[in-house]
Design an enzyme around this catalytic site. Structure first.
Site, short mmCIF file in Angstrom:
data_model
loop_
_atom_site.label_atom_id
_atom_site.label_comp_id
_atom_site.label_asym_id
_atom_site.label_seq_id
_atom_site.Cartn_x
_atom_site.Cartn_y
_atom_site.Cartn_z
N TYR A 57 31.75 71.18 27.75
CA TYR A 57 31.21 70.55 28.96
C TYR A 57 31.48 69.04 28.94
CZ TYR A 57 27.66 68.76 32.21
OH TYR A 57 27.00 68.10 33.22
N SER A 98 28.79 62.18 33.64
CA SER A 98 27.63 62.43 32.78
C SER A 98 27.75 61.62 31.50
CB SER A 98 27.53 63.92 32.43
OG SER A 98 26.55 64.15 31.44
#
Length: 253
Positions: free
Chosen positions: A158, A145
């Protein structure tokens, strides 16, 4: 287990770990034609609708598997039930988590790190070993990501898992370089879907289908690679690396 070798008439199987995810289901629908598809999820009973769509889209057969990602042996248990060669395996499970909650709860931090990092590494190593043993051309897909490119104050728990996963995938790509297995590491930006429901989309946001299309386009190149989705995100990442930390710490999610 005795592996059933693929033939020209019978292409290798498609395996989706995390099949209830938006991106996983999109990839399944786009890659299922003429294949036996194995869908693995924590709640396989939630896969009924997707199974029906896959059969309608041309899947030869759809098999459902229970998959608890946080169990170290979860991937091996799924693979034990798949006797045929695997042509493509996709890891699309994960959680976004809640940064504020994680700052107050070690347990929530643990959960995010376990699902988004530790479980991914265990699954990738288990799948890689199986695919290498087949000695047939195959593809392994994992999702990093933009959040892992440079951790932000707004979601650094995250983001840190994605940074670690990305580094692992680059190393795994090098390990697989002399094998018949290619590694595709995907770095999407903000994906508008069920995981981000209710959140304001970020610049260069994409939809699950956009990510799936980018993966399939990458698979046509027949080699390992890292894909930014959208491609322009690569430029944004470069700009991100130049922002001074006093300004960066105020960046939104």
């Amino acid at each position: 287990m005795v592996l059933v070798r693929r033939t020209r008439e019978q292409p290798g199987a498609l395996v989706i770990l995390g099949a209830t995810s938006d991106i996983g289901s999109q990839l399944a629908l786009k890659l299922c034609g003429g294949r036996r598809v194995h869908l693995a999820a924590r709640r396989p009973e939630a896969l009924g609708s997707l199974s029906a769509q896959l059969r309608q889209a041309g899947a030869e057969e759809v098999c459902l598997h229970e998959f608890e990602a946080t169990s170290p042996d979860a991937t091996a248990q799924v693979l034990e039930a798949i006797p045929e060669d695997i042509a493509c395996a996709v890891l699309s499970f994960g959680i976004l988590g809640d940064q504020t909650r994680a700052e107050e709860s070690a347990r929530h931090t643990w959960d995010i790190a376990t699902v988004d990092y530790t479980a991914q590494l265990a699954a990738l190593h288990t799948l890689a070993a199986r695919l290498i043993r087949q000695k047939e051309r195959s593809t392994l897909v994992a999702f990093s990501s933009i959040a892992g490119w440079r951790a932000r104050r707004a979601n650094y728990v995250y983001g840190s898992t994605k940074a670690g996963l990305d580094a692992f995938c680059q190393g795994l790509t090098d390990r697989l370089a002399t094998t018949s297995v290619r590694m595709i590491t995907v770095r999407p930006g903000f994906v508008i879907g069920s995981m981000t429901s209710g959140m304001k989309p970020a610049p260069l946001s994409v939809y699950p289908e956009d990510v799936a299309n980018a993966v399939i386009a990458g698979m046509r190149r027949r080699r390992s690679l890292t894909i930014w989705v959208p491609h322009r995100l690569r430029l944004l990442a470069w700009v991100m690396s130049l922002i001074p930390r006093p300004l960066w710490r105020h960046m939104p999610r």
